[in-house]
Write an enzyme that holds these catalytic residues in place. Structure first.
Site, PDB file in Angstrom:
ATOM      1  N   HIS A 234      -4.871   0.532   0.505  1.00 55.34           N
ATOM      2  CA  HIS A 234      -5.833   0.013  -0.474  1.00 55.34           C
ATOM      3  C   HIS A 234      -5.568   0.672  -1.817  1.00 55.34           C
ATOM      4  O   HIS A 234      -5.191   1.835  -1.886  1.00 55.34           O
ATOM      5  CB  HIS A 234      -7.273   0.325  -0.028  1.00 55.34           C
ATOM      6  CG  HIS A 234      -8.280  -0.529  -0.693  1.00 55.34           C
ATOM      7  ND1 HIS A 234      -8.797  -0.245  -1.920  1.00 55.34           N
ATOM      8  CD2 HIS A 234      -8.841  -1.706  -0.301  1.00 55.34           C
ATOM      9  CE1 HIS A 234      -9.656  -1.192  -2.264  1.00 55.34           C
ATOM     10  NE2 HIS A 234      -9.701  -2.088  -1.301  1.00 55.34           N
TER      11      HIS A 234
ATOM     12  N   ASP B 118      -9.756  -5.869   5.901  1.00 48.19           N
ATOM     13  CA  ASP B 118      -9.113  -7.043   6.513  1.00 48.19           C
ATOM     14  C   ASP B 118      -8.523  -6.775   7.884  1.00 48.19           C
ATOM     15  O   ASP B 118      -8.080  -7.721   8.549  1.00 48.19           O
ATOM     16  CB  ASP B 118      -8.005  -7.545   5.576  1.00 48.19           C
ATOM     17  CG  ASP B 118      -8.590  -8.102   4.299  1.00 48.19           C
ATOM     18  OD1 ASP B 118      -8.195  -7.656   3.205  1.00 48.19           O
ATOM     19  OD2 ASP B 118      -9.489  -8.962   4.395  1.00 48.19           O
TER      20      ASP B 118
END
Ligand code: SDX
Length: 390
Positions: free
Chosen positions: A271, A328
């Site tokens: 991320h 996700d």
């Protein structure tokens, strides 16, 4: 050619966008919407309550929430002519392409649609987008299945109406499944905003030109569709399926990622901001176990995902790069258990993120100080030179 990067010139992008909406601490793994921790909202709030909070800055009173819910129910119907738009598309069209273009088409039915300088239009368009995007998404799903589109049922809650538009049919009544409703409500809340991610920054940048809210959100949907962003939830399921079908085993796949063989990445990991476990991923992982157990489903892909996470979290390659599961990584397993096809996963992300996009677009228009306008550039190209004599 110099091999130097912008950072070598001390170029630090100080033009950070100011916002009051969402706070993230990437090292501590903290996420708050208007100061409220995501863990509390995900477990105790409703999607429409969170939408109001993000857009208006405070939790709604019971009356405000009731009126908000009622207005949204009253705006779920699409103009009948819009159905011709869907019939022009091939059934193989990716649902993200369908919903982004349908939103632009939707704006053509409204005079002065989503004009940032018309407060009444901003309120009305906020309601219309929240009410109609789920219907458009349901149509995109039915289009892919070759099934008849259903009309929304305004006697149902926001989430149940959406589930029925996707899984109901014209021949029999749709039976609400509280397990699906609760799980989907929580997933929509978890996706509702995430400060200046690529799609939200896109909505703000497009909106900063004076473009209307439909056009700005349509652009945000296109940004979200990329596999490095919202499209990652679809890419995770494809990755897990490839590992399962190849028989290569999880460790061999992880070794290929570490060796950067043909650019393969561990989708759902890493991320830009979280250099620790994404707090949303923690909640989704717990929910995945519960939802599959409640639905009586055991999915080998969930076991595969857990094995993959276990190996990666213990491997120095990922630890050194501070790569952890992001939102996700586990969502796709739940969406699959709910019955959604993989290509609808990012559409679900878009519906979740819609209140955040609207909130940021409105904040940017209300406070010019927070407009991105035009990102800065450091020119690194050729110095001035003349054309060769001709
Ligand atoms: C979302 O911004 C947001 O808030 C987004 C989002 C939201 O709510 O809006 O949170 C939603 O988009 C989540 C991210 C979903 N994307 C994926 O899961 C795709 C896989 N992840 C990567 O593509 C990547 O991690 C990014 C793009 C998400 C973030 O990249 P970073 O942190 O900037 O890392 P980097 O690209 O600078 O790479 C640093 C190193 C590199 O290795 P080296 O060159 O140093 O050897 O880490 C490696 C990268 O190769 N790396 C990965 C990896 N992610 C980074 N290696 C393998 N698998 C990965 N997933």
């Amino acid at each position: 050619q110099t091999g130097l990067t912008a950072l070598d010139y001390g170029f630090v992008n100080t033009a950070a966008t100011k916002s009051d909406i969402t706070y993230i601490d990437g090292d501590a793994g903290i996420l708050r919407y208007r100061g409220y921790p995501i863990e509390q909202l995900a477990k105790n709030s409703s999607y429409l309550e969170v939408a109001w909070l993000l857009i208006h800055g405070e939790l709604p009173t019971a009356d405000q929430l009731g009126e908000f819910d009622e207005k949204i129910r009253r705006h779920t119907l699409l103009h009948e002519d819009l159905k011709h738009f869907f019939s022009a598309l091939p059934h193989t069209a990716h649902p993200m392409a369908v919903i982004s273009s349908a939103l632009s088409a939707l704006s053509t039915y409204y005079e002065n649609a989503g004009d940032p300088n018309d407060p009444e239009q901003v309120e009305l368009t906020t309601i219309r987008l929240l009410a109609k995007l789920p219907v458009i998404a349901g149509y995109a799903h039915k289009k892919a299945l070759g099934q008849a589109f259903l009309y929304p049922d305004n006697s149902l809650s926001f989430v149940d109406n959406f589930l029925r538009l996707n899984f109901g049919n014209m021949a029999e009544p749709y039976e609400i499944d509280p397990v699906l409703s609760t799980a989907l409500e929580q997933l929509l809340i978890l996706h509702a905003d995430h400060e200046q991610n690529a799609s939200t920054s896109t909505v703000r940048l497009v909106g900063s030109t004076g473009a209307n809210l439909y056009a700005s959100v349509s652009a945000g949907i296109n940004a979200l569709s990329g596999p490095l962003h919202g499209g990652a939830n679809e890419a995770v399921l494809e990755m897990l399926g490839r590992i399962r079908d190849s028989g290569e085993g999880v460790q061999r796949f992880v070794d290929r990622v570490k060796n950067k063989e043909d650019g393969v990445k561990l989708m759902g990991f890493g991320h830009r901001v979280y250099k620790n476990y994404d707090p949303r991923a923690k909640i989704v992982k717990e929910s995945a176990d519960q939802v599959l157990a409640q639905l009586g489903i055991s999915d080998p892909l969930l076991d595969l995902a857990k094995e993959l996470e276990q190996i990666a979290l213990e491997d120095d390659y990922f630890k050194e790069r501070r790569l952890y599961p992001n939102v996700d990584f586990y969502t796709g397993v739940i969406y699959k258990a709910m019955g959604f096809p993989t290509r609808m996963f990012t559409v679900l992300f878009a519906i979740g993120r819609l209140p955040g996009w609207i909130a940021h677009w409105r904040e940017m228009n209300e406070d010019p100080q927070t407009k991105i306008g035009r990102p800065q550039q450091l020119y690194m190209g050729a110095a001035e030179r003349d054309l060769p004599q001709r």
